[in-house]
Design a protein around this motif. Structure first.
Motif, PDB file in Angstrom:
ATOM      1  N   LEU A   1     -36.222  37.538   2.948  1.00 38.66           N
ATOM      2  CA  LEU A   1     -36.140  36.082   2.886  1.00 38.66           C
ATOM      3  C   LEU A   1     -37.465  35.466   3.324  1.00 38.66           C
ATOM      4  N   GLY A   2     -38.267  36.242   4.038  1.00 37.26           N
ATOM      5  CA  GLY A   2     -39.596  35.775   4.433  1.00 37.26           C
ATOM      6  C   GLY A   2     -39.572  34.670   5.456  1.00 37.26           C
ATOM      7  N   VAL A   3     -38.542  34.601   6.290  1.00 35.28           N
ATOM      8  CA  VAL A   3     -38.484  33.577   7.323  1.00 35.28           C
ATOM      9  C   VAL A   3     -39.077  34.153   8.602  1.00 35.28           C
TER      10      VAL A   3
ATOM     11  N   GLY B   1     -24.282  38.530   1.394  1.00 40.76           N
ATOM     12  CA  GLY B   1     -25.113  37.391   1.020  1.00 40.76           C
ATOM     13  C   GLY B   1     -24.365  36.080   1.005  1.00 40.76           C
TER      14      GLY B   1
ATOM     15  N   ASP C   1     -37.645  27.349  10.291  1.00 37.19           N
ATOM     16  CA  ASP C   1     -37.758  27.373   8.827  1.00 37.19           C
ATOM     17  C   ASP C   1     -36.401  27.432   8.157  1.00 37.19           C
ATOM     18  N   LEU C   2     -35.319  27.381   8.932  1.00 40.58           N
ATOM     19  CA  LEU C   2     -33.999  27.632   8.358  1.00 40.58           C
ATOM     20  C   LEU C   2     -33.346  26.382   7.777  1.00 40.58           C
ATOM     21  N   ASP C   3     -34.108  25.341   7.505  1.00 40.35           N
ATOM     22  CA  ASP C   3     -33.543  24.098   6.970  1.00 40.35           C
ATOM     23  C   ASP C   3     -32.778  24.376   5.674  1.00 40.35           C
TER      24      ASP C   3
ATOM     25  N   CYS D   1     -23.805  34.396   3.543  1.00 36.72           N
ATOM     26  CA  CYS D   1     -24.610  33.538   4.412  1.00 36.72           C
ATOM     27  C   CYS D   1     -26.000  34.142   4.541  1.00 36.72           C
ATOM     28  N   ASP D   2     -26.980  33.262   4.795  1.00 40.45           N
ATOM     29  CA  ASP D   2     -28.364  33.713   4.878  1.00 40.45           C
ATOM     30  C   ASP D   2     -28.674  34.264   6.255  1.00 40.45           C
TER      31      ASP D   2
ATOM     32  N   ALA E   1     -30.156  26.369   5.323  1.00 35.87           N
ATOM     33  CA  ALA E   1     -29.590  27.711   5.213  1.00 35.87           C
ATOM     34  C   ALA E   1     -28.088  27.691   5.487  1.00 35.87           C
ATOM     35  N   THR E   2     -27.419  28.736   5.014  1.00 39.45           N
ATOM     36  CA  THR E   2     -26.005  28.936   5.325  1.00 39.45           C
ATOM     37  C   THR E   2     -25.925  29.930   6.475  1.00 39.45           C
TER      38      THR E   2
ATOM     39  N   ARG F   1     -20.820  31.705  -2.328  1.00 39.29           N
ATOM     40  CA  ARG F   1     -20.726  30.566  -1.402  1.00 39.29           C
ATOM     41  C   ARG F   1     -19.944  29.428  -2.036  1.00 39.29           C
TER      42      ARG F   1
ATOM     43  N   PHE G   1     -32.937  28.793   0.352  1.00 42.97           N
ATOM     44  CA  PHE G   1     -31.671  29.357   0.809  1.00 42.97           C
ATOM     45  C   PHE G   1     -30.522  29.053  -0.138  1.00 42.97           C
TER      46      PHE G   1
ATOM     47  N   PRO H   1     -32.270  38.571   6.663  1.00 42.05           N
ATOM     48  CA  PRO H   1     -32.837  39.647   5.850  1.00 42.05           C
ATOM     49  C   PRO H   1     -34.359  39.491   5.797  1.00 42.05           C
TER      50      PRO H   1
ATOM     51  N   ARG I   1     -29.154  33.457  -3.688  1.00 42.77           N
ATOM     52  CA  ARG I   1     -30.588  33.731  -3.842  1.00 42.77           C
ATOM     53  C   ARG I   1     -31.019  34.088  -5.269  1.00 42.77           C
TER      54      ARG I   1
END
Lengths: 406, 339
Positions: free
Chosen positions: B133-135, B187, B140-142, B189-190, B144-145, A180, A262, B130, A159
């Motif tokens: 992240l504003g999700v 962090g 909306d997780l396209d 993974c999201d 993401a990890t 990552r 992300f 988290p 991030r």
């Protein structure tokens, strides 16, 4: 007159199986074989009895069924709709990838540390001794966890690199190091770009041809051609010329931090799990190889070095032309078992979430299908085949360099 | 002659190994304790406390079964299992029952030859992200990890969800909940995804739980329940009806506080009497003592008490009853009658 007569061909009696030394060893071998066969038979029989009692059977049909799960690191095309067999292939390739990478780097670490440990410089040799002792005396599993743990905690997430005003800038605007993985620019080849690549490959071949020619010339006439700068020239000049003449057909795909909120997208990505398992296996096994290398070098008698020095050969050449070729004969056989260890230890990759064959076939597929015996049998078969192959290949190499007795 | 003896011994040994799975109740009684498979540690469901004593919602089911058999809720050996080892442990007979938020699915029931003895928690797979992240939606997780526990149904649901919504993700497979928590907080993974109850429990153990939100989407049905091996119906019945006894007890208002009084003498409610063994022979039909259900309820309370004590709204985990309310309150928790 004959003083020696043929031993009397007495009729064979059953007691001779024990009393006659000619037959005794066969008797014991036969007994051992029968006992072994009975033991195996008992285990197999037990397996089938228990399976039948639980109403289960042995079947490999699950390999053709869609796997249903995703894999993050893959060298071939794979989606969650691919079959379990495909997932297994992805795992096998990942295992081979990490094994090859780790064997290569472990050899580099090992040779460096082994040679440097014999250095006359006190600090260097003690540092290398410290490296060898600390790495080979702590289990590799713990090293894998330590290295992955350090990577996860000390490196930032993805991030901070993202968005309009990132907290962190990419190194040179093209490299990002996150927990990552590593993002690096990837080359993109236009059709003409492949021509440049082909020229480069040909140049490398040409460089080797030149070196071989120079060597032959040296052995034939004693004339020593310069090696260093012509090699560099041959490798790089044609490729660089071609690159500019053809209009810079190779561009870089730089990692994109704006793609989504992300992750960094694009470019070349090496996942953190691969880096962790690769590095851990290399540095751990490198410590063992270092000791092999040291043993090999010390096995070459000091007289060889002194004789070479007396002939006026320079120290670097003494090592590469006199000592190492002889040391290799001692180094190669134990090196095989170190390579085998790397390959087998790569099955610990699941600890860091790396999708090797133990993680896909022996982990997720086993779990989701419940076919434990079949999966484990396939895994055993895979590791056996791959270990025998590695062993066979290096033995061929060993035969090529070992002392020729004529 | 010797050969015959050897083969005879082999056959007997083979048969004995084959028969080991039958008559679990007798084995448990002979052993004097119940081997119960639980998680390696999920606060609220099963985790050892500071003194090493296991506690939690799933642990409560194990203790109730032990109490029903022995009258002693501590006669349990807890065997921690991971998502990968749990089924092997159960199939091999290492554990007698598994109470480890395990989803009841067709293939586990039929193909793996297990028997689910009911549902003690109706769950669904959720996503923890988290807040900064504003999700606001899982769609909306396209890109993401996603950290995911390997060897679970959630792994398959996740693949299906992203596939059907035509969005992509990077999975990070992890082995245990603790590892997932570490990766998520660092962090690496999201998103962390598992059963919503597990996410709530995990979030409760964070330093700043309020910095993380559960997304509204629940992408799967996850009926969690205890399970036993196929083929030993008597044993399956013991586990099934112990769970039903806890559920019925809540419905009838029998609690750990009043169960001793209610069981002392027959009451006006015949179903309470049948449940607590003051009327009828239900315990003997199961092969247990007449006061089996009384002991099971006294062990940790009825279903509602177990829920409130371990994962309810007054605990750090703070789960609402929701689907897990009694059927009389609009939930799905429903026991067949004790009759």
């Amino acid at each position: 007159m004959t003083s020696i007569t043929d031993p009397q061909q007495g009729s064979f009696r059953l007691s001779m199986l024990i009393n006659d030394t000619r037959y005794r060893s066969y008797t014991f071998q036969a007994i051992a074989f029968v006992v072994l066969a009975l033991c195996i038979g008992f285990v197999v029989n037990n397996l089938f009895t228990n399976l039948a009692a639980q109403g289960l059977d042995i079947s490999f049909d699950f390999l053709g069924v869609p796997a249903g799960y995703d894999i993050n690191q893959r060298l071939i095309e794979y989606t969650s709709q691919s079959t379990n067999l495909r997932a297994t292939m992805v795992g096998i390739l990942n295992t081979l990838l990490v094994a090859v990478l780790a064997c290569a780097t472990a050899t580099v670490f090992g040779v460096l540390a082994g040679v440097l440990r014999l250095s006359n410089n006190w600090l260097v040799s003690k540092l290398m001794a410290f490296y060898v002792e600390i790495f080979r005396n702590i289990p590799v599993l713990i090293w894998i966890l330590i290295i992955y743990g350090i990577m996860t905690i000390s490196l930032p997430g993805a991030r901070p690199y993202l968005g309009e005003n990132p907290d962190r800038e990419m190194l040179f605007g093209m490299f990002a190091f996150t927990n990552r993985g590593v993002n690096a620019p990837a080359p993109v080849f236009d059709p003409l770009g492949w021509v440049v690549l082909a020229i480069f490959v040909l140049s490398v071949v040409g460089m080797f041809l030149y070196r071989r020619y120079a060597k032959q010339l040296l052995y034939k006439t004693g004339r020593l051609l310069p090696m260093g700068w012509p090699s560099v020239l041959i490798v790089f000049v044609p490729a660089i010329l071609a690159f500019f003449v053809l209009g810079q057909p190779i561009t870089l795909d730089i990692p994109d931090t704006m793609a989504n909120r992300f992750n960094i997208k694009g470019g070349f990505q090496i996942g953190a799990p691969l880096i962790a398992i690769w590095f851990a296996l290399s540095i751990y096994t490198g410590a063992f190889i270092a000791e092999n290398v040291r043993a090999g070098i010390q096995a070459v008698s000091k007289g060889q070095t002194e004789a070479a020095a007396a002939l006026g050969i320079r120290p670097g050449r003494i090592m590469s032309l006199v000592v190492l070729p002889q040391a290799l004969r001692v180094i190669i056989p134990p090196l095989i078992s170190n390579y085998l260890n790397i390959t087998k230890n790569s099955s610990l990759a699941i600890l860091v979430g790396y999708a090797d064959v133990t993680a896909t076939l022996g982990g997720i597929t086993l779990n989701q299908t419940g076919r434990a015996i079949e999966c484990v049998l396939l895994l055993m078969l895979f590791y056996l085949v791959i270990s025998l192959l590695i062993s066979g290949l290096i033995n061929i190499y060993n035969n090529a360099i070992k002392l020729k007795e004529r | 002659m010797k050969k015959t003896v050897l083969f005879g011994a082999l056959t007997v040994a083979g048969l004995a190994a084959g028969m080991a799975s039958a008559a679990t109740l007798d084995d448990v009684k002979a052993r004097g304790s119940l081997n119960c498979g639980v998680t390696t540690g999920l606060v609220g469901f099963a985790s050892p406390d500071a003194n090493g004593v296991w506690d939690g919602f799933d642990v409560g089911v194990c203790r109730a079964v032990a109490a029903a058999i022995f009258g002693d809720p501590t006669a349990v050996e807890f065997v921690p299992t991971t998502g990968k080892t749990r089924f092997t442990a159960l199939a091999s007979g290492e554990i007698d029952m598994l109470a480890r938020n395990t989803t009841w699915t067709f293939s586990r029931d039929i193909d793996l030859k297990f028997e689910f003895t009911g549902v003690n928690y109706y769950d669904g797979q959720g996503f923890l992200v988290p807040k900064d992240l504003g999700v606001s939606s899982a769609k909306d997780l396209d890109g993401a990890t996603v950290c995911i526990q390997t060897g679970t149904t959630t792994e398959l649901n996740l693949a299906d969800f992203f596939r059907s919504n035509n969005i992509s993700y990077d999975p990070v497979p992890i082995e245990t909940n603790a590892e997932g928590q570490q990766q998520y907080l660092a962090g690496a993974c999201d998103v962390y995804t598992t059963d919503a109850s597990g996410l709530a429990a995990t979030r409760a153990s964070f330093e700043n739980p309020n910095d993380h939100v559960l997304l509204p989407e629940i992408i799967s049905k996850e009926p969690l329940g205890p399970l036993v091996r196929h083929g030993d119906n008597d044993w399956g019945d013991v586990v099934r009806w112990t769970l039903n006894a806890l559920i019925t007890a809540e419905e009838l208002g029998v609690t750990s506080a009043n169960v001793a009084d209610l069981a002392a003498a027959p009451t006006d409610n015949p179903e309470v009497n049948r449940l607590l063994g003051t009327e009828g022979e239900l315990g003997a039909m199961l092969g247990l003592e007449a006061d089996w259900a009384k002991n099971a309820i006294a062990a940790g309370g009825n279903y509602g008490e177990l829920f409130e004590k371990n994962i309810g709204e007054n605990t750090p985990i703070g789960l609402a009853r929701g689907l897990n309310a009694q059927w009389t309150e609009g939930g799905l928790i429903y026991s067949p009658p004790f009759r």
